[in-house]
Design a protein around this motif. Structure first.
Motif, PDB file in Angstrom:
ATOM      1  N   ARG A 195      -1.423  -2.250   4.841  1.00  0.00           N
ATOM      2  CA  ARG A 195       0.178  -2.726   4.472  1.00  0.00           C
ATOM      3  C   ARG A 195      -0.124  -2.602   3.440  1.00  0.00           C
ATOM      4  O   ARG A 195       1.575  -2.597   2.610  1.00  0.00           O
ATOM      5  CB  ARG A 195       0.493  -3.748   5.816  1.00  0.00           C
ATOM      6  CG  ARG A 195       0.461  -3.627   6.785  1.00  0.00           C
ATOM      7  CD  ARG A 195       1.593  -4.883   7.637  1.00  0.00           C
ATOM      8  NE  ARG A 195       1.668  -5.149   8.842  1.00  0.00           N
ATOM      9  CZ  ARG A 195       1.105  -4.021   9.990  1.00  0.00           C
ATOM     10  NH1 ARG A 195      -0.666  -4.951   9.771  1.00  0.00           N
ATOM     11  NH2 ARG A 195       1.066  -3.590  11.336  1.00  0.00           N
ATOM     12  N   VAL A 196      -0.757  -3.799   2.803  1.00  0.00           N
ATOM     13  CA  VAL A 196      -0.501  -4.234   1.316  1.00  0.00           C
ATOM     14  C   VAL A 196      -2.393  -4.379   0.363  1.00  0.00           C
ATOM     15  O   VAL A 196      -3.178  -3.594   1.540  1.00  0.00           O
ATOM     16  CB  VAL A 196      -0.632  -5.731   0.507  1.00  0.00           C
ATOM     17  CG1 VAL A 196       0.917  -6.117   1.355  1.00  0.00           C
ATOM     18  CG2 VAL A 196      -1.743  -6.487   2.082  1.00  0.00           C
ATOM     19  N   ARG A 197      -2.614  -3.939  -0.456  1.00  0.00           N
ATOM     20  CA  ARG A 197      -3.928  -4.010  -1.560  1.00  0.00           C
ATOM     21  C   ARG A 197      -4.383  -4.911  -2.420  1.00  0.00           C
ATOM     22  O   ARG A 197      -2.807  -5.127  -2.773  1.00  0.00           O
ATOM     23  CB  ARG A 197      -3.632  -2.420  -1.768  1.00  0.00           C
ATOM     24  CG  ARG A 197      -3.244  -2.303  -3.162  1.00  0.00           C
ATOM     25  CD  ARG A 197      -3.535  -0.385  -2.759  1.00  0.00           C
ATOM     26  NE  ARG A 197      -2.331  -0.240  -4.171  1.00  0.00           N
ATOM     27  CZ  ARG A 197      -1.979   1.002  -3.903  1.00  0.00           C
ATOM     28  NH1 ARG A 197      -2.542   2.478  -3.426  1.00  0.00           N
ATOM     29  NH2 ARG A 197      -0.574   1.500  -5.063  1.00  0.00           N
ATOM     30  N   LEU A 198      -5.390  -5.007  -3.186  1.00  0.00           N
ATOM     31  CA  LEU A 198      -5.328  -6.061  -3.969  1.00  0.00           C
ATOM     32  C   LEU A 198      -5.242  -5.178  -4.831  1.00  0.00           C
ATOM     33  O   LEU A 198      -6.008  -4.023  -5.297  1.00  0.00           O
ATOM     34  CB  LEU A 198      -6.545  -6.472  -3.667  1.00  0.00           C
ATOM     35  CG  LEU A 198      -6.882  -7.414  -4.805  1.00  0.00           C
ATOM     36  CD1 LEU A 198      -6.576  -8.621  -4.982  1.00  0.00           C
ATOM     37  CD2 LEU A 198      -8.661  -7.582  -5.297  1.00  0.00           C
ATOM     38  N   ALA A 199      -4.174  -5.539  -6.434  1.00  0.00           N
ATOM     39  CA  ALA A 199      -3.961  -4.612  -7.406  1.00  0.00           C
ATOM     40  C   ALA A 199      -5.083  -5.166  -8.100  1.00  0.00           C
ATOM     41  O   ALA A 199      -4.840  -4.038  -8.953  1.00  0.00           O
ATOM     42  CB  ALA A 199      -2.409  -5.269  -7.464  1.00  0.00           C
ATOM     43  N   VAL A 205       0.316  -1.466  -0.386  1.00  0.00           N
ATOM     44  CA  VAL A 205       0.595   0.204  -0.205  1.00  0.00           C
ATOM     45  C   VAL A 205       0.803   1.247   0.302  1.00  0.00           C
ATOM     46  O   VAL A 205       2.384   1.403   0.512  1.00  0.00           O
ATOM     47  CB  VAL A 205      -0.802   0.339   1.285  1.00  0.00           C
ATOM     48  CG1 VAL A 205      -0.177   0.243   2.779  1.00  0.00           C
ATOM     49  CG2 VAL A 205      -2.246   1.301   0.794  1.00  0.00           C
ATOM     50  N   ASP A 206       0.361   2.317  -0.577  1.00  0.00           N
ATOM     51  CA  ASP A 206       1.015   3.856  -0.241  1.00  0.00           C
ATOM     52  C   ASP A 206      -0.003   4.573   0.123  1.00  0.00           C
ATOM     53  O   ASP A 206      -0.816   4.630   0.992  1.00  0.00           O
ATOM     54  CB  ASP A 206       1.827   3.917  -1.292  1.00  0.00           C
ATOM     55  CG  ASP A 206       0.703   4.121  -2.526  1.00  0.00           C
ATOM     56  OD1 ASP A 206      -0.175   4.354  -2.573  1.00  0.00           O
ATOM     57  OD2 ASP A 206       1.374   4.250  -4.049  1.00  0.00           O
ATOM     58  N   ASP A 207       0.422   6.407  -0.681  1.00  0.00           N
ATOM     59  CA  ASP A 207      -0.553   7.292   0.128  1.00  0.00           C
ATOM     60  C   ASP A 207      -1.236   7.214  -0.340  1.00  0.00           C
ATOM     61  O   ASP A 207      -2.536   8.402   0.223  1.00  0.00           O
ATOM     62  CB  ASP A 207       0.654   8.353   0.168  1.00  0.00           C
ATOM     63  CG  ASP A 207       0.954   9.188  -0.330  1.00  0.00           C
ATOM     64  OD1 ASP A 207       0.902   8.212  -2.065  1.00  0.00           O
ATOM     65  OD2 ASP A 207       1.747  10.247  -0.830  1.00  0.00           O
ATOM     66  N   THR A 208      -1.824   6.528  -1.546  1.00  0.00           N
ATOM     67  CA  THR A 208      -3.481   6.601  -2.415  1.00  0.00           C
ATOM     68  C   THR A 208      -4.408   5.896  -1.019  1.00  0.00           C
ATOM     69  O   THR A 208      -4.860   5.324  -1.701  1.00  0.00           O
ATOM     70  CB  THR A 208      -2.666   6.301  -3.228  1.00  0.00           C
ATOM     71  OG1 THR A 208      -2.461   4.670  -4.032  1.00  0.00           O
ATOM     72  CG2 THR A 208      -1.617   7.546  -4.802  1.00  0.00           C
ATOM     73  N   GLY A 209      -3.599   4.577  -0.356  1.00  0.00           N
ATOM     74  CA  GLY A 209      -4.432   4.237  -0.195  1.00  0.00           C
ATOM     75  C   GLY A 209      -4.553   2.555  -0.936  1.00  0.00           C
ATOM     76  O   GLY A 209      -4.307   2.103  -1.982  1.00  0.00           O
TER      77      GLY A 209
END
Length: 220
Positions: free
Chosen positions: A136-140, A55-59
């Motif tokens: 921490r992570v997001r579904l891409a 994950v980054d600052d875009t959520g």
């Protein structure tokens, strides 16, 4: 997904035999290091794939994809082998089990292991951890090729898992792998029968070409 003949015929073939068949044909597919939480449970079905990224600052979120998984499909998630955060837990296990999903394979870790054991829902992963993947992570993405270790899994490929681990059969090669695996199983059955009838093991192995069953280009 309805009747899937090749999946049904693969259900009783062990991953060890399938791995040997892949070796003989010269195809990738064996996935080291991903093992079941319950060695009694098998899985076999077509892949539904999901790719994770940091994950980054875009959520972003860990994803609400489970409603799109068909009964019998295997959820295959690439969390890039991360051991510090999970992408599967008890709610996903409960929903998947209740809807007839065939199991879950994670290049990464899982948490809430107890419900999967209580429900006899097969989960294969690199380990277990309590730490959430949220924030921490997001579904891409879902529905595109992903990696399990160094093995590419495309949607619709066949994933087989048992006590020895996981193998992936490319959809276009599954029939060929199954045919070779059946030959190997038959040869090994002949060895067991010969030994049971009093033969020496070395003689039974020699008669079936045991030491070359997995060798590329060989035949039993």
């Amino acid at each position: 997904m309805g009747n899937d003949d090749i999946v049904e015929r693969l259900r009783d073939i062990g991953t060890s035999t399938l791995s040997d068949a892949l070796d003989r044909i010269g195809l990738p597919g064996a996935v080291p290091g991903i093992v079941p939480f319950d060695a009694r449970l098998r899985l076999c079905g077509r892949a539904f794939t999901g790719q994770y990224e940091p994950v980054d600052d875009t959520g972003g979120t860990v994803g609400d994809y489970i409603d799109d998984v068909a009964p019998g499909e295997i959820v295959v998630l690439n969390n890039q082998g991360r051991l510090d955060c999970t992408v599967w837990g008890d709610i996903l296990t409960y929903v998947s089990s209740s809807r007839g999903v065939g199991g879950t394979v994670i290049d990464g870790v899982c948490r809430d292991v107890r419900p999967s054991l209580q429900l006899d829902y097969p989960v294969f992963a690199r380990g277990r951890s309590m730490q959430t993947g949220k924030d921490r992570v997001r579904l891409a993405d879902t529905g595109r090729p992903v990696l399990l270790g160094e093995v590419t899994v495309a949607p619709g490929d066949i994933v087989v898992g048992d006590a020895d681990g996981v193998v992936v059969l490319a959809a276009a090669e599954a029939e060929r792998v199954l045919a070779v695996a059946a030959e190997i199983d038959e040869a090994e059955d002949r060895i067991r029968q010969s030994v049971a009838a009093g033969s020496r093991l070395d003689a039974a192995r020699a008669a079936t070409g045991y030491h070359r069953l997995q060798t590329p280009g060989s035949r039993p």
